[in-house]
Design a protein around this motif. Structure first.
Motif, PDB file in Angstrom:
ATOM      1  N   TYR A 178      17.185 -15.557   6.691  1.00 59.23           N
ATOM      2  CA  TYR A 178      18.281 -14.627   6.434  1.00 59.23           C
ATOM      3  C   TYR A 178      19.616 -15.232   6.879  1.00 59.23           C
ATOM      4  CZ  TYR A 178      14.613 -11.422   5.367  1.00 59.23           C
ATOM      5  OH  TYR A 178      13.527 -10.843   4.774  1.00 59.23           O
ATOM      6  N   TYR A 179      20.624 -14.982   6.056  1.00 62.75           N
ATOM      7  CA  TYR A 179      21.964 -15.525   6.268  1.00 62.75           C
ATOM      8  C   TYR A 179      22.974 -14.415   6.012  1.00 62.75           C
ATOM      9  CZ  TYR A 179      19.451 -19.909   5.801  1.00 62.75           C
ATOM     10  OH  TYR A 179      18.565 -20.938   5.968  1.00 62.75           O
ATOM     11  N   GLY A 180      24.174 -14.598   6.537  1.00 59.31           N
ATOM     12  CA  GLY A 180      25.232 -13.631   6.292  1.00 59.31           C
ATOM     13  C   GLY A 180      26.556 -14.344   6.080  1.00 59.31           C
ATOM     14  N   ARG A 181      27.296 -13.913   5.049  1.00 56.12           N
ATOM     15  CA  ARG A 181      28.599 -14.515   4.761  1.00 56.12           C
ATOM     16  C   ARG A 181      29.666 -13.434   4.687  1.00 56.12           C
ATOM     17  NH1 ARG A 181      26.066 -16.185  -0.248  1.00 56.12           N
ATOM     18  NH2 ARG A 181      25.880 -14.312  -1.474  1.00 56.12           N
ATOM     19  N   ILE A 182      30.868 -13.805   5.093  1.00 54.92           N
ATOM     20  CA  ILE A 182      31.995 -12.886   5.036  1.00 54.92           C
ATOM     21  C   ILE A 182      32.362 -12.665   3.574  1.00 54.92           C
ATOM     22  CG2 ILE A 182      34.428 -12.546   5.630  1.00 54.92           C
ATOM     23  CD1 ILE A 182      33.936 -14.315   8.111  1.00 54.92           C
ATOM     24  N   ILE A 183      32.453 -11.392   3.175  1.00 53.56           N
ATOM     25  CA  ILE A 183      32.836 -11.089   1.786  1.00 53.56           C
ATOM     26  C   ILE A 183      34.147 -10.313   1.702  1.00 53.56           C
ATOM     27  CG2 ILE A 183      30.457 -11.179   0.920  1.00 53.56           C
ATOM     28  CD1 ILE A 183      30.576  -8.047   0.885  1.00 53.56           C
ATOM     29  N   VAL A 193      21.617 -18.352  14.317  1.00 55.30           N
ATOM     30  CA  VAL A 193      22.881 -18.548  15.017  1.00 55.30           C
ATOM     31  C   VAL A 193      23.949 -17.677  14.370  1.00 55.30           C
ATOM     32  CG1 VAL A 193      24.692 -20.236  15.522  1.00 55.30           C
ATOM     33  CG2 VAL A 193      22.287 -20.907  15.667  1.00 55.30           C
ATOM     34  N   LYS A 194      24.764 -17.039  15.210  1.00 52.20           N
ATOM     35  CA  LYS A 194      25.935 -16.296  14.743  1.00 52.20           C
ATOM     36  C   LYS A 194      27.162 -17.111  15.104  1.00 52.20           C
ATOM     37  CE  LYS A 194      28.498 -12.000  15.338  1.00 52.20           C
ATOM     38  NZ  LYS A 194      29.709 -12.417  16.049  1.00 52.20           N
ATOM     39  N   TYR A 195      27.995 -17.367  14.109  1.00 54.15           N
ATOM     40  CA  TYR A 195      29.233 -18.112  14.324  1.00 54.15           C
ATOM     41  C   TYR A 195      30.398 -17.131  14.360  1.00 54.15           C
ATOM     42  CZ  TYR A 195      33.249 -21.084  13.377  1.00 54.15           C
ATOM     43  OH  TYR A 195      34.472 -21.700  13.442  1.00 54.15           O
ATOM     44  N   ASP A 196      31.267 -17.289  15.360  1.00 56.64           N
ATOM     45  CA  ASP A 196      32.450 -16.441  15.497  1.00 56.64           C
ATOM     46  C   ASP A 196      33.687 -17.257  15.138  1.00 56.64           C
ATOM     47  OD1 ASP A 196      34.483 -14.708  16.179  1.00 56.64           O
ATOM     48  OD2 ASP A 196      34.158 -14.886  18.341  1.00 56.64           O
ATOM     49  N   PRO A 197      34.252 -17.050  13.939  1.00 59.51           N
ATOM     50  CA  PRO A 197      35.415 -17.848  13.537  1.00 59.51           C
ATOM     51  C   PRO A 197      36.670 -17.559  14.365  1.00 59.51           C
ATOM     52  CG  PRO A 197      34.908 -16.209  11.861  1.00 59.51           C
ATOM     53  CD  PRO A 197      33.820 -16.136  12.884  1.00 59.51           C
ATOM     54  N   LYS A 198      36.716 -16.415  15.050  1.00 59.28           N
ATOM     55  CA  LYS A 198      37.881 -16.108  15.888  1.00 59.28           C
ATOM     56  C   LYS A 198      37.952 -17.021  17.111  1.00 59.28           C
ATOM     57  CE  LYS A 198      38.120 -11.308  14.478  1.00 59.28           C
ATOM     58  NZ  LYS A 198      37.872  -9.922  14.850  1.00 59.28           N
ATOM     59  N   SER A 199      36.787 -17.405  17.627  1.00 57.21           N
ATOM     60  CA  SER A 199      36.748 -18.268  18.807  1.00 57.21           C
ATOM     61  C   SER A 199      36.267 -19.683  18.487  1.00 57.21           C
ATOM     62  CB  SER A 199      35.818 -17.659  19.867  1.00 57.21           C
ATOM     63  OG  SER A 199      34.472 -17.697  19.419  1.00 57.21           O
ATOM     64  N   GLY A 200      35.599 -19.851  17.351  1.00 54.38           N
ATOM     65  CA  GLY A 200      35.021 -21.149  17.010  1.00 54.38           C
ATOM     66  C   GLY A 200      33.704 -21.414  17.723  1.00 54.38           C
ATOM     67  N   ARG A 201      33.121 -20.383  18.313  1.00 58.42           N
ATOM     68  CA  ARG A 201      31.876 -20.546  19.070  1.00 58.42           C
ATOM     69  C   ARG A 201      30.680 -20.066  18.252  1.00 58.42           C
ATOM     70  NH1 ARG A 201      32.437 -19.070  25.262  1.00 58.42           N
ATOM     71  NH2 ARG A 201      30.629 -20.435  25.261  1.00 58.42           N
ATOM     72  N   SER A 202      29.543 -20.676  18.536  1.00 61.60           N
ATOM     73  CA  SER A 202      28.277 -20.277  17.933  1.00 61.60           C
ATOM     74  C   SER A 202      27.366 -19.722  19.015  1.00 61.60           C
ATOM     75  CB  SER A 202      27.605 -21.465  17.248  1.00 61.60           C
ATOM     76  OG  SER A 202      28.381 -21.887  16.154  1.00 61.60           O
ATOM     77  N   PHE A 203      26.606 -18.690  18.651  1.00 61.79           N
ATOM     78  CA  PHE A 203      25.728 -18.019  19.590  1.00 61.79           C
ATOM     79  C   PHE A 203      24.319 -17.961  19.036  1.00 61.79           C
ATOM     80  CE2 PHE A 203      29.977 -16.511  20.266  1.00 61.79           C
ATOM     81  CZ  PHE A 203      30.084 -16.342  21.643  1.00 61.79           C
ATOM     82  N   VAL A 228      28.376 -16.827   8.504  1.00 55.07           N
ATOM     83  CA  VAL A 228      28.518 -16.553   9.935  1.00 55.07           C
ATOM     84  C   VAL A 228      27.183 -16.191  10.597  1.00 55.07           C
ATOM     85  CG1 VAL A 228      30.964 -15.948   9.839  1.00 55.07           C
ATOM     86  CG2 VAL A 228      29.244 -14.169   9.474  1.00 55.07           C
ATOM     87  N   LEU A 229      26.160 -15.905   9.799  1.00 53.53           N
ATOM     88  CA  LEU A 229      24.800 -15.722  10.298  1.00 53.53           C
ATOM     89  C   LEU A 229      23.954 -16.773   9.606  1.00 53.53           C
ATOM     90  CD1 LEU A 229      24.362 -11.828  10.138  1.00 53.53           C
ATOM     91  CD2 LEU A 229      24.930 -13.214  12.137  1.00 53.53           C
ATOM     92  N   ASP A 230      23.216 -17.556  10.381  1.00 49.61           N
ATOM     93  CA  ASP A 230      22.556 -18.727   9.808  1.00 49.61           C
ATOM     94  C   ASP A 230      21.116 -18.859  10.292  1.00 49.61           C
ATOM     95  OD1 ASP A 230      21.945 -21.175   8.687  1.00 49.61           O
ATOM     96  OD2 ASP A 230      23.576 -22.249   9.637  1.00 49.61           O
ATOM     97  N   GLY A 231      20.169 -18.763   9.357  1.00 46.87           N
ATOM     98  CA  GLY A 231      18.784 -19.136   9.618  1.00 46.87           C
ATOM     99  C   GLY A 231      17.951 -18.195  10.468  1.00 46.87           C
ATOM    100  N   PHE A 232      18.032 -16.899  10.233  1.00 44.50           N
ATOM    101  CA  PHE A 232      17.228 -15.944  10.992  1.00 44.50           C
ATOM    102  C   PHE A 232      15.894 -15.721  10.302  1.00 44.50           C
ATOM    103  CE2 PHE A 232      21.421 -15.146  12.553  1.00 44.50           C
ATOM    104  CZ  PHE A 232      21.232 -14.790  13.881  1.00 44.50           C
ATOM    105  N   ARG A 233      14.841 -15.613  11.087  1.00 46.59           N
ATOM    106  CA  ARG A 233      13.513 -15.286  10.545  1.00 46.59           C
ATOM    107  C   ARG A 233      13.051 -13.975  11.158  1.00 46.59           C
ATOM    108  NH1 ARG A 233      12.666 -18.834  14.486  1.00 46.59           N
ATOM    109  NH2 ARG A 233      11.085 -18.329  16.051  1.00 46.59           N
ATOM    110  N   TYR A 234      12.284 -13.233  10.394  1.00 43.53           N
ATOM    111  CA  TYR A 234      11.779 -11.942  10.843  1.00 43.53           C
ATOM    112  C   TYR A 234      10.493 -12.158  11.619  1.00 43.53           C
ATOM    113  CZ  TYR A 234      10.358  -7.083  10.776  1.00 43.53           C
ATOM    114  OH  TYR A 234       9.994  -5.821  11.146  1.00 43.53           O
ATOM    115  N   GLU A 235      10.453 -11.596  12.821  1.00 45.99           N
ATOM    116  CA  GLU A 235       9.292 -11.796  13.684  1.00 45.99           C
ATOM    117  C   GLU A 235       9.155 -10.598  14.631  1.00 45.99           C
ATOM    118  OE1 GLU A 235       8.881 -14.980  17.029  1.00 45.99           O
ATOM    119  OE2 GLU A 235       8.626 -15.968  15.095  1.00 45.99           O
ATOM    120  N   GLY A 236       8.095  -9.871  14.503  1.00 49.12           N
ATOM    121  CA  GLY A 236       7.807  -8.787  15.429  1.00 49.12           C
ATOM    122  C   GLY A 236       8.865  -7.695  15.494  1.00 49.12           C
ATOM    123  N   GLY A 237       9.440  -7.332  14.335  1.00 45.92           N
ATOM    124  CA  GLY A 237      10.426  -6.256  14.310  1.00 45.92           C
ATOM    125  C   GLY A 237      11.845  -6.699  14.617  1.00 45.92           C
ATOM    126  N   GLU A 238      12.057  -7.998  14.802  1.00 46.85           N
ATOM    127  CA  GLU A 238      13.395  -8.536  15.086  1.00 46.85           C
ATOM    128  C   GLU A 238      13.658  -9.751  14.208  1.00 46.85           C
ATOM    129  OE1 GLU A 238      13.409  -7.598  19.882  1.00 46.85           O
ATOM    130  OE2 GLU A 238      13.118  -9.645  19.205  1.00 46.85           O
TER     131      GLU A 238
END
Length: 154
Positions: free
Chosen positions: A58-63, A111-121, A96-106
């Protein structure tokens, strides 16, 4: 018991077993896809579309951005990206959301990227009461975001 009654009972049992097995096999994908759609971020200044790619992740992009352009009229760019070669990337369309897999209800492992800070979590995403609870860490920094699902037409 008659032969016909035994066969009917056996066929009914097999059908029930097949239906149960099929619902067990197909239900997790349906549940995993429940994250897909358009979400409004915590600050309510961006909409992110979450989708599943062919790789099953699963991925997420700013639209959409509340303020998509700079004061000079140019489109907003990913100017805080730690990779200088990516600083000219437009924010609209940015993953901004990169490479999530579904596992056990989560949804995990992404990784979530925050373009406001340039940090990845590194994050875990949980769907609760129609909202996404996004919990992430980057070194000693912890982030907690709550995103709201938007109707399909928004």
């Amino acid at each position: 018991m008659s032969y016909i009654y035994k066969n009917t009972t056996m066929i009914t049992a097999w059908c029930l077993l097949l239906v149960t097995a099929a619902s067990t096999i197909f239900h997790p994908q349906e549940e995993a896809d429940s994250i897909t759609g358009v979400w409004l971020n915590t600050q309510k200044d961006a909409k992110v579309e979450i989708f599943r790619r062919a790789d099953g992740l699963y991925y997420g992009r700013i639209i959409w951005l509340k303020s998509p352009v700079e004061k000079d009229g140019s489109q907003k760019l990913d100017t805080r990206n730690p990779d200088e070669s990516l600083r000219n990337t437009p924010l609209i369309g940015l993953v901004v959301l990169d490479g999530f897999r579904y596992e056990g209800g989560e949804w995990v492992g992404g990784v979530k990227y925050d373009p406001k800070s340039g940090r990845s979590f590194k994050c875990t995403i949980i769907l609760e009461n129609g909202e996404l609870d996004i919990q992430g860490t980057s070194g000693w920094t912890h982030r907690h975001d709550r995103w709201t699902r938007l109707p399909a037409e928004q």
